[in-house]
Design an enzyme around this catalytic site. Structure first.
Site, PDB file in Angstrom:
ATOM      1  N   SER A   1       1.126  -1.225   0.016  1.00  0.00           N
ATOM      2  CA  SER A   1       0.016  -0.052   0.211  1.00  0.00           C
ATOM      3  C   SER A   1       0.804   1.273  -0.041  1.00  0.00           C
ATOM      4  CB  SER A   1      -0.980   0.176   1.274  1.00  0.00           C
ATOM      5  OG  SER A   1      -1.704   1.411   1.249  1.00  0.00           O
TER       6      SER A   1
ATOM      7  N   TYR B   1      -2.488  -1.220  10.417  1.00  0.00           N
ATOM      8  CA  TYR B   1      -2.702  -1.762   8.832  1.00  0.00           C
ATOM      9  C   TYR B   1      -1.206  -1.266   8.259  1.00  0.00           C
ATOM     10  CZ  TYR B   1      -3.882  -1.240   3.747  1.00  0.00           C
ATOM     11  OH  TYR B   1      -4.160  -1.130   2.612  1.00  0.00           O
TER      12      TYR B   1
HETATM   13  N1  NAP Z   1      -8.433  -0.701  -2.617  1.00  0.00           N
HETATM   14  C1  NAP Z   1      -7.455   0.305  -2.306  1.00  0.00           C
HETATM   15  O1  NAP Z   1      -7.605   1.533  -2.146  1.00  0.00           O
HETATM   16  C2  NAP Z   1      -6.351  -0.243  -1.746  1.00  0.00           C
HETATM   17  C3  NAP Z   1      -5.161   0.680  -1.149  1.00  0.00           C
HETATM   18  C4  NAP Z   1      -4.179   0.285  -0.928  1.00  0.00           C
HETATM   19  C5  NAP Z   1      -3.747  -1.067  -0.669  1.00  0.00           C
HETATM   20  N2  NAP Z   1      -4.762  -2.027  -1.017  1.00  0.00           N
HETATM   21  C6  NAP Z   1      -4.564  -3.477  -0.592  1.00  0.00           C
HETATM   22  O2  NAP Z   1      -4.835  -4.212  -1.836  1.00  0.00           O
HETATM   23  C7  NAP Z   1      -5.422  -5.489  -1.356  1.00  0.00           C
HETATM   24  C8  NAP Z   1      -6.874  -5.807  -1.976  1.00  0.00           C
HETATM   25  O3  NAP Z   1      -7.539  -4.720  -1.506  1.00  0.00           O
HETATM   26  P1  NAP Z   1      -9.415  -4.556  -2.004  1.00  0.00           P
HETATM   27  O4  NAP Z   1      -9.580  -3.374  -1.694  1.00  0.00           O
HETATM   28  O5  NAP Z   1      -9.222  -5.300  -3.338  1.00  0.00           O
HETATM   29  O6  NAP Z   1      -9.732  -5.703  -0.855  1.00  0.00           O
HETATM   30  P2  NAP Z   1     -11.192  -6.523  -1.169  1.00  0.00           P
HETATM   31  O7  NAP Z   1     -12.182  -5.805  -2.331  1.00  0.00           O
HETATM   32  O8  NAP Z   1     -11.746  -6.459   0.252  1.00  0.00           O
HETATM   33  O9  NAP Z   1     -10.827  -7.731  -1.280  1.00  0.00           O
HETATM   34  C9  NAP Z   1     -10.311  -8.752  -0.287  1.00  0.00           C
HETATM   35  C10 NAP Z   1     -10.298 -10.343  -0.908  1.00  0.00           C
HETATM   36  O10 NAP Z   1      -9.627 -10.785   0.052  1.00  0.00           O
HETATM   37  C11 NAP Z   1      -9.950 -12.012   0.194  1.00  0.00           C
HETATM   38  N3  NAP Z   1      -9.791 -12.336   1.744  1.00  0.00           N
HETATM   39  C12 NAP Z   1      -9.955 -11.438   2.809  1.00  0.00           C
HETATM   40  N4  NAP Z   1      -9.626 -11.966   3.947  1.00  0.00           N
HETATM   41  C13 NAP Z   1      -8.933 -13.396   3.687  1.00  0.00           C
HETATM   42  C14 NAP Z   1      -8.167 -14.559   4.088  1.00  0.00           C
HETATM   43  N5  NAP Z   1      -7.938 -14.434   5.405  1.00  0.00           N
HETATM   44  N6  NAP Z   1      -7.783 -15.498   3.386  1.00  0.00           N
HETATM   45  C15 NAP Z   1      -7.941 -15.546   2.161  1.00  0.00           C
HETATM   46  N7  NAP Z   1      -8.883 -14.614   1.227  1.00  0.00           N
HETATM   47  C16 NAP Z   1      -9.137 -13.360   1.936  1.00  0.00           C
HETATM   48  C17 NAP Z   1     -11.918 -11.577   0.083  1.00  0.00           C
HETATM   49  O11 NAP Z   1     -12.518 -12.737   0.093  1.00  0.00           O
HETATM   50  P3  NAP Z   1     -13.405 -13.443   1.228  1.00  0.00           P
HETATM   51  O12 NAP Z   1     -13.795 -12.401   2.007  1.00  0.00           O
HETATM   52  O13 NAP Z   1     -14.554 -14.255   0.253  1.00  0.00           O
HETATM   53  O14 NAP Z   1     -12.440 -14.314   1.676  1.00  0.00           O
HETATM   54  C18 NAP Z   1     -11.691 -10.874  -1.201  1.00  0.00           C
HETATM   55  O15 NAP Z   1     -11.628 -11.540  -2.237  1.00  0.00           O
HETATM   56  C19 NAP Z   1      -5.241  -5.476   0.131  1.00  0.00           C
HETATM   57  O16 NAP Z   1      -3.901  -5.907   0.491  1.00  0.00           O
HETATM   58  C20 NAP Z   1      -5.325  -3.927   0.483  1.00  0.00           C
HETATM   59  O17 NAP Z   1      -4.634  -3.715   1.595  1.00  0.00           O
HETATM   60  C21 NAP Z   1      -5.921  -1.651  -1.499  1.00  0.00           C
END
Ligand code: NAP
Length: 258
Positions: A149, A162
């Site tokens: 991130s 985080y």
């Molecule tokens: N979106 C942003 O703006 C942003 C910015 C900086 C960094 N990030 C990073 O990018 C990554 C993805 O973010 P996102 O926004 O796409 O998240 P998201 O939409 O919440 O997707 C998270 C995914 O991870 C799965 N998951 C959660 N906990 C899990 C576990 N313990 N074991 C296996 N699968 C798990 C969820 O599926 P299930 O719940 O069905 O398991 C879902 O498919 C994260 O690491 C986040 O910190 C995102």
């Protein structure tokens, strides 16, 4: 030397993408499959994984399968990797996308909430890398990619654990680059900025907060999930064969703005 387009192709590669049921993980999985990889989608819920696999298969790209396990559960994680090893005898690419968030001031977080965040966002990333390296070492080839991130490079209140976990993951990425580069395994990170995914839905729904983040970003808008995929395809491909220990920031320029 391969022609340039061929250097980006992922034909015959087996890639595991954790957190691939939705959001950035889904977009990365779709991108890797689009570049020709066989992609194993991971998440905790079989029905959402099946739906994600169906959507990617419908694009006619690559091949997809699913492996349901909780990345923070040691027994489930080991079973998941054993199943991949049994089916394919190899793993070429690991993209660890899972990262949970619990936006609360430090004093409002219970100790078990802090431990859960560290377990999921940092410890699991280390353990997944360890499992992946075991499969990559015999072939002296592999790509470790962690989704970190911009939190860590920049910081906001009510986000300390985080941020600490993501900074730890960045340290691990660099240390593994130093440790395994000579073994043909590269280790890199993708650091997303502000992307319109489900965990940000409350921020996106508030017009003032939404436009604050737009103003923080030189490109002037939130990222679309599909805009992360190219970074993952590049780092997974032969085109990135000499890129090691790098953090590829994909943030529309948010972290360079004064
Ligand atoms: N979106 C942003 O703006 C942003 C910015 C900086 C960094 N990030 C990073 O990018 C990554 C993805 O973010 P996102 O926004 O796409 O998240 P998201 O939409 O919440 O997707 C998270 C995914 O991870 C799965 N998951 C959660 N906990 C899990 C576990 N313990 N074991 C296996 N699968 C798990 C969820 O599926 P299930 O719940 O069905 O398991 C879902 O498919 C994260 O690491 C986040 O910190 C995102």
């Amino acid at each position: 030397m391969l022609p340039m387009l061929a250097r980006f192709a992922l034909t015959d590669r087996v890639a595991l993408v954790t957190g691939a049921a939705r959001g950035l993980g889904f977009a990365i999985a779709e991108g890797l499959a689009g570049a020709g990889a066989l992609v194993v989608l991971n998440g905790r819920d079989q029905a959402s994984l099946d739906e994600a696999a169906r959507r990617i298969a419908a694009t006619g790209a690559g091949a997809v399968e699913t492996e349901r396990f909780d990345v923070a559960d040691s027994a489930e994680r080991s079973r998941g990797f054993a199943a991949i090893a049994e089916r394919h005898g190899r793993l070429d690419v690991l993209v660890n996308t899972v990262g949970q968030r619990n936006r609360k001031p430090l004093l409002d977080l219970a100790e078990d909430e802090i431990r859960t965040l560290i377990e999921t966002d940092l410890t699991a990333g280390i353990m997944l890398s360890r499992e992946a390296v075991r499969l990559m070492l015999p072939r002296r080839s592999g790509r470790l990619i962690a989704v970190t991130s911009i939190a860590g490079a920049v910081a906001r209140p009510a986000d300390s654990v985080y941020t600490a976990a993501k900074a730890g993951l960045t340290g691990m990425v660099r240390a593994l680059a130093a440790e395994y580069g000579k073994h043909g395994i590269t280790s890199n990170a993708i650091a997303p900025g502000f992307f319109a995914t489900e965990p940000n839905s409350a921020l996106l729904a508030d017009p003032a907060i939404r436009s604050y983040f737009e103003g923080r970003t030189p490109i002037g808008r939130w990222g679309r999930p599909d805009e992360i995929a190219g970074a993952a395809v590049f780092l997974a491909s032969d085109a990135a064969s000499y890129v090691n220990g790098h953090v590829l920031t994909v943030d529309g320029g948010a972290t360079i703005l004064m």
